[in-house]
Every structure is written in C-alpha cells, then in structure tokens.
Design an enzyme around this catalytic site. Sequence first.
Site, mmCIF file in Angstrom:
data_model
loop_
_atom_site.group_PDB
_atom_site.id
_atom_site.type_symbol
_atom_site.label_atom_id
_atom_site.label_comp_id
_atom_site.label_asym_id
_atom_site.label_seq_id
_atom_site.Cartn_x
_atom_site.Cartn_y
_atom_site.Cartn_z
ATOM 1 N N GLU A 138 40.716 41.327 68.650
ATOM 2 C CA GLU A 138 39.320 40.917 68.856
ATOM 3 C C GLU A 138 38.315 42.013 68.554
ATOM 4 O O GLU A 138 37.307 41.786 67.923
ATOM 5 C CB GLU A 138 39.132 40.434 70.293
ATOM 6 C CG GLU A 138 38.119 39.300 70.435
ATOM 7 C CD GLU A 138 36.681 39.757 70.604
ATOM 8 O OE1 GLU A 138 35.784 38.912 70.448
ATOM 9 O OE2 GLU A 138 36.425 40.929 70.896
ATOM 10 N N HIS A 174 38.973 42.366 75.912
ATOM 11 C CA HIS A 174 37.976 41.705 75.053
ATOM 12 C C HIS A 174 37.253 42.798 74.260
ATOM 13 O O HIS A 174 37.917 43.539 73.535
ATOM 14 C CB HIS A 174 37.076 40.884 75.983
ATOM 15 C CG HIS A 174 36.294 39.799 75.347
ATOM 16 N ND1 HIS A 174 35.619 38.855 76.084
ATOM 17 C CD2 HIS A 174 36.054 39.491 74.051
ATOM 18 C CE1 HIS A 174 35.006 38.018 75.260
ATOM 19 N NE2 HIS A 174 35.249 38.383 74.022
ATOM 20 N N HIS A 194 39.357 40.577 81.359
ATOM 21 C CA HIS A 194 39.177 39.313 82.084
ATOM 22 C C HIS A 194 40.454 38.973 82.863
ATOM 23 O O HIS A 194 41.141 38.005 82.539
ATOM 24 C CB HIS A 194 38.848 38.162 81.127
ATOM 25 C CG HIS A 194 37.630 38.368 80.306
ATOM 26 N ND1 HIS A 194 36.366 38.453 80.854
ATOM 27 C CD2 HIS A 194 37.456 38.513 78.972
ATOM 28 C CE1 HIS A 194 35.478 38.641 79.885
ATOM 29 N NE2 HIS A 194 36.117 38.686 78.732
ATOM 30 N N ASN A 229 31.178 40.088 77.276
ATOM 31 C CA ASN A 229 31.815 39.956 75.968
ATOM 32 C C ASN A 229 32.120 41.324 75.375
ATOM 33 O O ASN A 229 33.251 41.632 75.050
ATOM 34 C CB ASN A 229 30.911 39.136 75.047
ATOM 35 C CG ASN A 229 31.626 38.688 73.792
ATOM 36 O OD1 ASN A 229 32.025 39.525 72.996
ATOM 37 N ND2 ASN A 229 31.828 37.382 73.630
ATOM 38 N N ASN A 275 26.713 38.529 72.136
ATOM 39 C CA ASN A 275 28.128 38.801 71.865
ATOM 40 C C ASN A 275 28.341 40.287 71.552
ATOM 41 O O ASN A 275 28.277 41.123 72.438
ATOM 42 C CB ASN A 275 28.602 37.861 70.746
ATOM 43 C CG ASN A 275 30.098 37.733 70.690
ATOM 44 O OD1 ASN A 275 30.812 38.713 70.577
ATOM 45 N ND2 ASN A 275 30.611 36.506 70.775
ATOM 46 N N ASP A 322 29.920 37.706 65.529
ATOM 47 C CA ASP A 322 30.699 38.154 66.691
ATOM 48 C C ASP A 322 30.470 39.659 66.892
ATOM 49 O O ASP A 322 29.349 40.083 67.127
ATOM 50 C CB ASP A 322 32.172 37.781 66.465
ATOM 51 C CG ASP A 322 32.959 37.643 67.755
ATOM 52 O OD1 ASP A 322 32.792 38.504 68.620
ATOM 53 O OD2 ASP A 322 33.748 36.704 67.895
ATOM 54 N N ASN A 323 31.482 40.488 66.726
ATOM 55 C CA ASN A 323 31.302 41.920 67.021
ATOM 56 C C ASN A 323 30.675 42.677 65.851
ATOM 57 O O ASN A 323 30.820 42.287 64.694
ATOM 58 C CB ASN A 323 32.634 42.549 67.392
ATOM 59 C CG ASN A 323 33.189 41.949 68.671
ATOM 60 O OD1 ASN A 323 32.431 41.486 69.508
ATOM 61 N ND2 ASN A 323 34.497 41.935 68.798
HETATM 62 CA CA LIG Z 1 32.987 39.410 70.727
#
Ligand SMILES: [Ca+2]
Length: 354
Positions: free
Chosen positions: A53, A114, A133, A167, A223, A268-269
């Site tokens: 991720e 994450h 998480h 996140n 995010n 996203d990232n």
């Molecule tokens: Ca992310």
Amino acid sequence: MGKLVALTLLGVGLALIGERLLAFSKRMNVSREVKPVEPGNCHIIEGIETGSEDIDILPSGLAFISSGLKYPGMPSFAPDEPGKIFLMDLKEKTPKAQALKISDGFDKASFNPHGISTFVDKDHTVYLYVVNHPHMKSTVEIFKFEEQEHSLVYLKTIKHKLLESVNDIVVLGPEQFYATRDHYFTNFFLSLLEMLLNLDWTYVLFYSPQEVKVVAKGFSSANGITVSLDKKYAYVADVTAKNIHVMKIKDNWDLTQQKVIQLDTLVDNLSVDPATGDILAGCHPNAMKLLIYNPEDPPGAEVLRIQNVLSKKPKVSTVYANDGSLLQGSTVASIYHGKLLIGTIFHKILYCEL
Ligand SMILES: [Ca+2]
Ligand SMILES: [Ca+2]
C-alpha cells in the site's frame, strides 16, 4: 390522498437515491479505461503478493513497504494473515524484498499496516511511523529501524480520539506528524452513506505530544499526504474528489490552501521525487472496479507525475498505466535515482528502471 402523498414521497426518495448513486458511480470513474504506458524496464518483485500500500524511501536508497492491508469494503488476498513491513535496497543491482523482523512487545497478530513515513533524527537514527488498524481501529506505531539486525524495534503506540480512520501520515519531527482521516464515520455502513452523500467531512490532523488539532478540513476523503523537499508545503490527496491540494505550512503547523490540482483519477498516496521535487501519485483510474472486484475485469493501475507543482500550470504526465493484467490498484509510486517502485492496495509491487 394519503396514498398519493406516500407514493409521491416514495418516488421523490427513489429519484434522490438514483441521482446519488449515479453521481457516486461518476465519482468512482465507473466507465474509465486506461491505455497502457510502460516506462523502460519493469518487472514484478517476488515475495509480495498481498499488497504494498505505501512505500517510503530513505536518502540511502532503502525502501520500506507496508504490506497486507485489510480495509473495509476492499478485497484482501490473505484476510487471516497479519501485515508486514518489507525492505528493499535500491542501491543493489537487482533489488529484492525481504520482510523485516518486528521486536517483541508488539501485537504482531493484529498488525494491519496502512500509510507509512520515515524520519531520520539528528543522530541519524531511522524511525518508521506506521498507521495501523488492529481490529479495525486506528493507531500510529513508532518503530526504530535496526539495519544490521534487519529489524524494527517497537517503541510506542499513539492513540487519540481525533486519530480515527487514519489513512496516511508524514512525520515532521520527533513524535510530530500530519495524519489524514479518510472517513468521518468509523461505522462501515455510515461511512458508505458518507461516500454516497459526498459529505466533505474529513480532515488533516497535526499531532504532537503537546498539541493535537485539525489543520485543514473539507475533504471528501483525505488520503495520501507528504511534504515538499523544502518542507514549506504539504500535498494532500483527496481520493474521491480526484485532486491534490497544495497547502502552505504555517509556523503554527496550520495549513492554508494554495491551489487544487484537479485530475481525472482517484489519487491515493503521494511521494516527492528527491531529484526534482515533482509529485508522484499512485492512482486508481476506475475505483468502481476496486470496490466490485472481479478477477476477469480487474482494476487497473496508473501513476502520474506532476511537474512545476507551485507554478500557475503544473504539468501532469502519465508515468505508468496498466489495465490490471499486470498490476492492480496502484496506491503509491516512489522513485530513487531512476528506480521506480509502484505499490498496490492488495496486490503485487512493480519495479521499473527508467
Ligand atoms: Ca492511501
Ligand atoms: Ca505515506
């Protein structure tokens, strides 16, 4: 008359739900397909099959990779396996991924990593901060990296009532970081409703032992987060709004918005190219395919580069794109001296030499 009113209300209700569903599927880019783009030599790295991720690369070329995320509503290829942190040395000619040992005193069975961020202290000690998480809660774990032992020494767990649905993080100093919250509601069904109604209730948080506060709000789903090379700006990805917010960091750590870079993909990232300061964004070209996972028609992958971030017209170009036949659900891309790593939410990791 009563029946007529009831029928009218039902009709209006159904029309509203239909309109919301239509708007939601548009936001998820339901009909978007990507044309393949491949930069130079790329191959899948062996040993990582169930997610990569987030990736953070040290100036020394050591890349940390979070793997095995279980995220509500997303598929997982190893739902019962704890997550791991992998390490790759990008200085090597053919880099390999190896899982790092984690010291005792940490609940490894419930590890669900994450977003991650590294921090190098003045004495050159390397720390890895990990959004975790365990049992679907949100914590930030701090580890000390021991290069010789190839291990992470567990130091501390940070919990706070504002640190919910976290996140990603970016470390700013010892125990100081920004964190993004991707949903306002922690209940799964309420968070679905939140997505459907497109409530802009998520935020960026500043955390330090002395002060915890919301520093920017109004995101549909905040995010990825990172900072510019000069540490004067924070870059925040709003995944469902399909954009990147460029924000100035004030002396008191509050963020003021400078501009929004609108894209046609779910961002996203984020990472920053250490050579140029460009933003590299791991993106989901069609998020509906992520939510309704079908191996016959898998979600694709897309990586964008944003040049001249602070100029009037930043230049956006595609670094990598795939229809899902090789890479699915790209969440991050990080670069080190022409070597590119592309990570994915529940899938493999791709290595390219540019
Ligand atoms: Ca992310
Ligand atoms: Ca990160």
